[in-house]
Design an enzyme around this catalytic site. Structure first.
Site, short mmCIF file in Angstrom:
data_model
loop_
_atom_site.label_atom_id
_atom_site.label_comp_id
_atom_site.label_asym_id
_atom_site.label_seq_id
_atom_site.Cartn_x
_atom_site.Cartn_y
_atom_site.Cartn_z
N HIS A 170 3.59 13.81 8.23
CA HIS A 170 2.79 14.65 8.08
C HIS A 170 2.45 16.16 8.13
O HIS A 170 2.43 15.96 10.03
CB HIS A 170 2.36 13.47 7.65
CG HIS A 170 1.82 13.28 6.73
ND1 HIS A 170 2.56 12.30 6.09
CD2 HIS A 170 1.34 13.13 5.32
CE1 HIS A 170 2.69 11.13 5.35
NE2 HIS A 170 1.41 12.41 4.37
N ASP B 226 -0.87 10.23 -3.00
CA ASP B 226 -1.54 9.22 -3.22
C ASP B 226 -2.70 9.05 -4.55
O ASP B 226 -3.51 9.87 -4.95
CB ASP B 226 -2.78 9.90 -2.27
CG ASP B 226 -2.09 9.52 -0.68
OD1 ASP B 226 -1.92 8.39 -0.49
OD2 ASP B 226 -1.96 10.59 -0.04
N GLU C 59 -0.25 20.32 6.76
CA GLU C 59 -0.86 19.72 5.23
C GLU C 59 -2.33 20.12 5.61
O GLU C 59 -3.06 21.73 4.86
CB GLU C 59 -0.98 18.53 4.94
CG GLU C 59 -1.85 18.18 4.14
CD GLU C 59 -1.70 16.70 3.50
OE1 GLU C 59 -1.93 15.81 4.83
OE2 GLU C 59 -2.50 16.04 3.29
N HIS D 64 2.19 7.26 -0.94
CA HIS D 64 2.02 6.00 0.26
C HIS D 64 1.07 4.75 -0.60
O HIS D 64 0.40 5.29 -1.81
CB HIS D 64 0.33 6.67 1.35
CG HIS D 64 0.96 7.74 1.80
ND1 HIS D 64 0.44 7.64 3.14
CD2 HIS D 64 0.78 9.33 1.64
CE1 HIS D 64 1.22 8.70 4.06
NE2 HIS D 64 1.04 9.66 2.44
N1 ADE Z 1 -2.52 9.34 4.29
C1 ADE Z 1 -2.22 8.95 2.92
N2 ADE Z 1 -2.42 9.65 2.42
C2 ADE Z 1 -2.26 11.48 3.26
C3 ADE Z 1 -2.02 12.75 3.18
N3 ADE Z 1 -2.55 13.42 2.10
N4 ADE Z 1 -2.39 13.20 4.70
C4 ADE Z 1 -2.01 12.24 5.55
N5 ADE Z 1 -2.21 11.19 5.99
C5 ADE Z 1 -2.12 9.92 4.64
ZN ZN Z 2 1.00 11.87 2.69
#
Ligand code: ADE
Ligand code: ZN
Length: 322
Positions: free
Chosen positions: A189, A271, A192, A13
Site C-alpha cells: 500500500h 474492504d 493512498e 482484505h
Molecule cells: N487495511 C485494510 N484496508 C486498508 C486500506 N485501505 N489502507 C491501508 N490498510 C488497510
Molecule cells: Zn487495501
C-alpha cells in the site's frame, strides 16, 4: 452491461470483506456487542484511524479455521456471482493471531473456503500474506518468515497494509527481501493517504511489481512517468478512496487520468462493506463515471490477470476466458 464483463480482483482484505450479516452472526456466536459498528449493510467509522480500529474489531470476530473458511467461501462466491473469475485476497496472520488463531490454521481455513467457492463457482483464488505497517518492522519480519516458510499452494504473494503515515518502506525492506527470496510476488500500500512521495518510497525500497492504491502518484508527473517506465500496476480502489475522503467526489478521482497517462490500472474493492461497495459496483462506476467501454473493462481485467501472482498455466487458462 458491466455485469457480464469477466472480472479479476487483486486487492481485497479478507477481514474487510465480511458482510455485516456474517459479522452479526459471528458476534452472536461469541457474545460480542457490535451494534455500534454496523449501520444496515455497512460498517461505521469516521476517518482513516477509526476505520482501521473498526477493521480490527470485525477481524476479532473470526476465531477458528471454520470461521475463516466460511468468510472466504462467502466472499469468493459473492464476487463470482458478480462475474469474477479470479480473486487474490489480502490476509493478515497478525489479525488471526490476535483472535487466538494460529497462522497455519488461519491459512488452512481460508484455503478450504476458497476450495469450496471454486468447486461451486469456478473462481480461482490466491492468497497474499500481508504485514501491518503500524505493527512495526519486527513483526513484519515474523510475518515474512512465516510466508516464506509455509508450503501452501495458494500463497503466492506478500504485501503490507496498515497506517501509511507511519515510518518508511525502508524500515520494512528486510521483510520484503525475505518474501521476495522465497519467490513471492510483491505488492504494498502506498499513495493512498500519503502523497506521491510515498509511492517513490515504496518503489525505492521494496521494488513492488504492483502498488495498492498508488493513485496519489498523480500529484507528481515524475512519479507517474516512473510507474509507466517500470510497468508497475496500480490496484485502484475508487470507492474506497471516496469513502476515506482521499477525493471528494468520484469525478475528482484520477482513475482515468492515470490510465490515459499510460499507467497500468486495475479495479478493486479493498474492504467492500466498510465502503458500501463491491467489485461489481466498482466496475460499473469505472464504466459510468470514467466512460470505459465493455472492451476497455475486459482489457482492465486482462491487465489484472497479466500481473496476478499465479503460475503461468493458470494465468493462460484465465486469460483464455476473456
Ligand atoms: N487495511 C485494510 N484496508 C486498508 C486500506 N485501505 N489502507 C491501508 N490498510 C488497510
Ligand atoms: Zn487495501
Amino acid at each position: 452491461m458491466t455485469r457480464d464483463v469477466p472480472k479479476a480482483e487483486l486487492h481485497c482484505h479478507i477481514e474487510g470483506a465480511a458482510p455485516t450479516q456474517l459479522a452479526r452472526s459471528q458476534a452472536l456466536k461469541y457474545g460480542v456487542d457490535i451494534n455500534h459498528l454496523i449501520d444496515g449493510e455497512r460498517f461505521v467509522w469516521q476517518d482513516f484511524t477509526s476505520f482501521l480500529t473498526a477493521y480490527d474489531a470485525v477481524a476479532a470476530l473470526f476465531r477458528t479455521e471454520e470461521d475463516y473458511a466460511l468468510l472466504a467461501e462467502q466472499y469468493l462466491s459473492s464476487i463470482a456471482r458478480q462475474g469474477a473469475i479470479y480473486s487474490e485476497v489480502f490476509t493478515s496472520p497478525d489479525h488471526a493471531r490476535n483472535a487466538g488463531l494460529s497462522p497455519q490454521a488461519y491459512l488452512n481455513g481460508l484455503g478450504e473456503g476458497m476450495r469450496r467457492a471454486k468447486e461451486k463457482h469456478d473462481i480461482e483464488g490466491r492468497i497474499i500474506i500481508t504485514c501491518v505497517r503500524h505493527f512495526g518492522p519486527e513483526t513484519a519480519i515474523d510475518v515474512a518468515r512465516f510466508a516464506a516458510s509455509i508450503p501452501h499452494p495458494l500463497v503466492t504473494g506478500f504485501g503490507m497494509g496498515g497506517d501509511e503515515r507511519m515510518g518508511s518502506h525502508k524500515d520494512f525492506a528486510p521483510a520484503f527481501d525475505i518474501a521476495r527470496a522465497a519467490g513471492l510476488g510483491i505488492t504494498t500500500h502506498a499513495g493512498e493517504v500519503v502523497g506521491a512521495e510515498s509511492v517513490t518510497d515504496a518503489l525505492d525500497h521494496v521494488h513492488p511489481t504492483r502498488i495498492g492504491h498508488g493513485v496519489r502518484a498523480i500529484e507528481d508527473p515524475a512519479v507517474m512517468q516512473r510507474l509507466v517506465d517500470e510497468g508497475v500496476v496500480l490496484e485502484v480502489c475508487p470507492g474506497s478512496n471516496i469513502s476515506l475522503s482521499v477525493y471528494d467526489k468520484m469525478k475528482d478521482h484520477p482513475f482515468a487520468a492515470l490510465k490515459n497517462a499510460g499507467v497500468k490500472v486495475t479495479i478493486n474493492s479493498d474492504d467492500p462493506p466498510f465502503f458500501a461497495t463491491n467489485l461489481g459496483e466498482e466496475y460499473q462506476t469505472v464504466h459510468s463515471v470514467f466512460g470505459l467501454s465493455e472492451a476497455e473493462l475486459r482489457h482492465t481485467t486482462r491487465t489484472a490477470l497479466e500481473c496476478a501472482f499465479v503460475d503461468e498455466e493458470t494465468r493462460a487458462a484465465l486469460i483464455a476466458k476473456l
